[in-house]
Design a protein around this motif. Structure first.
Motif, PDB file in Angstrom:
ATOM      1  N   ASN A   1       0.995 -29.299  -3.724  1.00 27.84           N
ATOM      2  CA  ASN A   1       1.801 -28.123  -4.066  1.00 27.84           C
ATOM      3  C   ASN A   1       1.211 -27.429  -5.286  1.00 27.84           C
ATOM      4  N   LYS A   2       1.273 -26.114  -5.288  1.00 26.71           N
ATOM      5  CA  LYS A   2       0.787 -25.318  -6.420  1.00 26.71           C
ATOM      6  C   LYS A   2       1.939 -25.072  -7.386  1.00 26.71           C
ATOM      7  N   ILE A   3       1.634 -25.160  -8.690  1.00 25.63           N
ATOM      8  CA  ILE A   3       2.630 -24.882  -9.722  1.00 25.63           C
ATOM      9  C   ILE A   3       2.023 -23.936 -10.752  1.00 25.63           C
ATOM     10  N   ALA A   4       2.881 -23.275 -11.491  1.00 18.92           N
ATOM     11  CA  ALA A   4       2.432 -22.372 -12.554  1.00 18.92           C
ATOM     12  C   ALA A   4       1.904 -23.186 -13.740  1.00 18.92           C
ATOM     13  N   PHE A   5       0.872 -22.677 -14.383  1.00 18.78           N
ATOM     14  CA  PHE A   5       0.277 -23.296 -15.563  1.00 18.78           C
ATOM     15  C   PHE A   5      -0.009 -22.149 -16.525  1.00 18.78           C
ATOM     16  N   THR A   6       0.742 -22.086 -17.612  1.00 15.25           N
ATOM     17  CA  THR A   6       0.657 -20.969 -18.544  1.00 15.25           C
ATOM     18  C   THR A   6       0.029 -21.409 -19.858  1.00 15.25           C
ATOM     19  N   VAL A   7      -0.908 -20.599 -20.344  1.00 14.62           N
ATOM     20  CA  VAL A   7      -1.536 -20.844 -21.643  1.00 14.62           C
ATOM     21  C   VAL A   7      -1.256 -19.619 -22.510  1.00 14.62           C
ATOM     22  N   ARG A   8      -0.523 -19.840 -23.609  1.00 10.76           N
ATOM     23  CA  ARG A   8      -0.212 -18.755 -24.546  1.00 10.76           C
ATOM     24  C   ARG A   8      -0.841 -19.075 -25.887  1.00 10.76           C
ATOM     25  N   MET A   9      -1.410 -18.063 -26.481  1.00 11.97           N
ATOM     26  CA  MET A   9      -2.035 -18.235 -27.797  1.00 11.97           C
ATOM     27  C   MET A   9      -1.342 -17.342 -28.813  1.00 11.97           C
ATOM     28  N   THR A  10      -1.091 -17.909 -29.978  1.00 14.37           N
ATOM     29  CA  THR A  10      -0.558 -17.141 -31.090  1.00 14.37           C
ATOM     30  C   THR A  10      -1.725 -16.884 -32.028  1.00 14.37           C
ATOM     31  N   ARG A  11      -1.995 -15.631 -32.269  1.00  9.83           N
ATOM     32  CA  ARG A  11      -3.134 -15.244 -33.103  1.00  9.83           C
ATOM     33  C   ARG A  11      -2.686 -15.037 -34.545  1.00  9.83           C
ATOM     34  N   GLY A  12      -3.656 -15.163 -35.453  1.00  9.36           N
ATOM     35  CA  GLY A  12      -3.397 -14.958 -36.870  1.00  9.36           C
ATOM     36  C   GLY A  12      -3.304 -13.481 -37.205  1.00  9.36           C
ATOM     37  N   ALA A  13      -3.094 -13.177 -38.454  1.00  8.94           N
ATOM     38  CA  ALA A  13      -2.953 -11.792 -38.913  1.00  8.94           C
ATOM     39  C   ALA A  13      -4.219 -10.984 -38.670  1.00  8.94           C
ATOM     40  N   ASP A  14      -5.363 -11.646 -38.639  1.00 12.49           N
ATOM     41  CA  ASP A  14      -6.630 -10.937 -38.414  1.00 12.49           C
ATOM     42  C   ASP A  14      -6.884 -10.644 -36.936  1.00 12.49           C
ATOM     43  N   GLU A  15      -5.981 -11.095 -36.057  1.00  8.15           N
ATOM     44  CA  GLU A  15      -6.075 -10.906 -34.607  1.00  8.15           C
ATOM     45  C   GLU A  15      -7.282 -11.606 -33.974  1.00  8.15           C
ATOM     46  N   GLU A  16      -8.037 -12.344 -34.761  1.00  8.12           N
ATOM     47  CA  GLU A  16      -9.200 -13.074 -34.248  1.00  8.12           C
ATOM     48  C   GLU A  16      -8.914 -14.575 -34.160  1.00  8.12           C
ATOM     49  N   SER A  17      -8.423 -15.130 -35.248  1.00  5.92           N
ATOM     50  CA  SER A  17      -8.193 -16.573 -35.307  1.00  5.92           C
ATOM     51  C   SER A  17      -6.983 -16.962 -34.459  1.00  5.92           C
ATOM     52  N   VAL A  18      -7.061 -18.173 -33.914  1.00  8.24           N
ATOM     53  CA  VAL A  18      -5.965 -18.696 -33.091  1.00  8.24           C
ATOM     54  C   VAL A  18      -5.160 -19.663 -33.956  1.00  8.24           C
ATOM     55  N   GLU A  19      -3.868 -19.405 -34.103  1.00  4.49           N
ATOM     56  CA  GLU A  19      -3.008 -20.277 -34.904  1.00  4.49           C
ATOM     57  C   GLU A  19      -2.397 -21.393 -34.080  1.00  4.49           C
ATOM     58  N   SER A  20      -2.046 -21.096 -32.815  1.00  8.76           N
ATOM     59  CA  SER A  20      -1.478 -22.137 -31.960  1.00  8.76           C
ATOM     60  C   SER A  20      -1.751 -21.818 -30.494  1.00  8.76           C
ATOM     61  N   VAL A  21      -1.773 -22.884 -29.700  1.00  7.36           N
ATOM     62  CA  VAL A  21      -1.959 -22.782 -28.257  1.00  7.36           C
ATOM     63  C   VAL A  21      -0.796 -23.529 -27.616  1.00  7.36           C
ATOM     64  N   ASP A  22      -0.078 -22.848 -26.726  1.00  5.86           N
ATOM     65  CA  ASP A  22       1.046 -23.467 -26.025  1.00  5.86           C
ATOM     66  C   ASP A  22       0.726 -23.506 -24.541  1.00  5.86           C
ATOM     67  N   ILE A  23       0.732 -24.728 -23.984  1.00  2.88           N
ATOM     68  CA  ILE A  23       0.487 -24.940 -22.566  1.00  2.88           C
ATOM     69  C   ILE A  23       1.818 -25.323 -21.935  1.00  2.88           C
ATOM     70  N   HIS A  24       2.119 -24.683 -20.820  1.00  2.00           N
ATOM     71  CA  HIS A  24       3.381 -25.009 -20.166  1.00  2.00           C
ATOM     72  C   HIS A  24       3.180 -25.066 -18.657  1.00  2.00           C
ATOM     73  N   PHE A  25       3.773 -26.102 -18.060  1.00  3.33           N
ATOM     74  CA  PHE A  25       3.865 -26.207 -16.607  1.00  3.33           C
ATOM     75  C   PHE A  25       5.145 -26.960 -16.286  1.00  3.33           C
ATOM     76  N   PRO A  26       5.730 -26.746 -15.116  1.00  5.21           N
ATOM     77  CA  PRO A  26       7.002 -27.398 -14.780  1.00  5.21           C
ATOM     78  C   PRO A  26       6.854 -28.923 -14.766  1.00  5.21           C
ATOM     79  N   CYS A  27       7.746 -29.579 -15.483  1.00  2.00           N
ATOM     80  CA  CYS A  27       7.663 -31.049 -15.550  1.00  2.00           C
ATOM     81  C   CYS A  27       9.034 -31.704 -15.705  1.00  2.00           C
ATOM     82  N   LYS A  28      10.094 -30.971 -15.450  1.00  2.00           N
ATOM     83  CA  LYS A  28      11.446 -31.532 -15.563  1.00  2.00           C
ATOM     84  C   LYS A  28      12.082 -31.622 -14.181  1.00  2.00           C
TER      85      LYS A  28
END
Length: 193
Positions: A123-150
């Protein structure tokens, strides 16, 4: 100290010193060593005593290579890379000390976006990768990976590495995918020795 002529030692965990940390000298031996005159009885010299202390306190492996399944090359000479930013999988923070080298490389190569990955059942499921960038819009402050697991989605998941490979392939990051797969093969060979 003694019962008869045998020394009595207490356990080190009771706040006492261990056998390697203690030495017993007669007053004459001590005076001879302090004065630096010749040789004390039984061939004990200041140099011999210093050498014996150094040998007794020397660690068997002073700088361990820190080889593990996470890094079969050894952290001492070949430290694993760091995660590019704070990385979370379904809200739980991932830490380098519990990730294999190739997992860190794959997580660092992930692009932001929404993807589809295949569970163990096909079965195929959604896999989302979101990045929060810093004030300079270049650096990555955090990476959030989400997929259904409940609830009903908590079963039949494949290893995270399989999902990461699918995402890298879907994102067209073939050079990164090829490099990480080669790294994984090399590290697995070292792990199996």
């Amino acid at each position: 100290m003694s019962q008869g002529s045998r020394p009595y030692f207490r356990k080190a965990d009771q706040g006492e010193t261990t056998m390697a940390e203690t030495i017993t000298l007669t007053k004459e031996q001590f005076d001879t060593l302090l004065a630096g005159r010749g040789t004390a009885p039984e061939g004990l010299t200041a140099e011999a005593l210093a050498s014996a202390f150094a040998k007794a306190n020397r660690h068997e492996n002073p700088q361990a290579p820190m080889v593990s399944v996470y890094n079969p090359r050894g952290e001492t000479n070949h430290p694993r890379p760091r995660l590019r930013a704070k990385t979370r999988q379904n809200g739980a923070e991932l830490h380098e000390d519990t990730l294999m080298w190739e997992e860190i490389e794959a997580l660092n190569a992930l692009p932001a976006g929404e993807f589809r990955v295949t569970k163990g059942t096909g079965n195929k499921i959604a896999f989302t990768v979101r990045m929060t960038r810093g004030a300079d819009e270049e650096s990555v402050e955090s990476v959030d990976i989400h997929f259904p697991c409940k609830d009903e989605h908590r079963y039949d998941h494949r290893p995270l590495m399989d999902y990461l490979f699918e995402v890298l392939e879907a994102a067209g990051k073939t050079d990164d995918l090829r490099r990480i797969k080669a790294l994984r093969a090399e590290l697995n060979e070292l792990r199996n020795r």
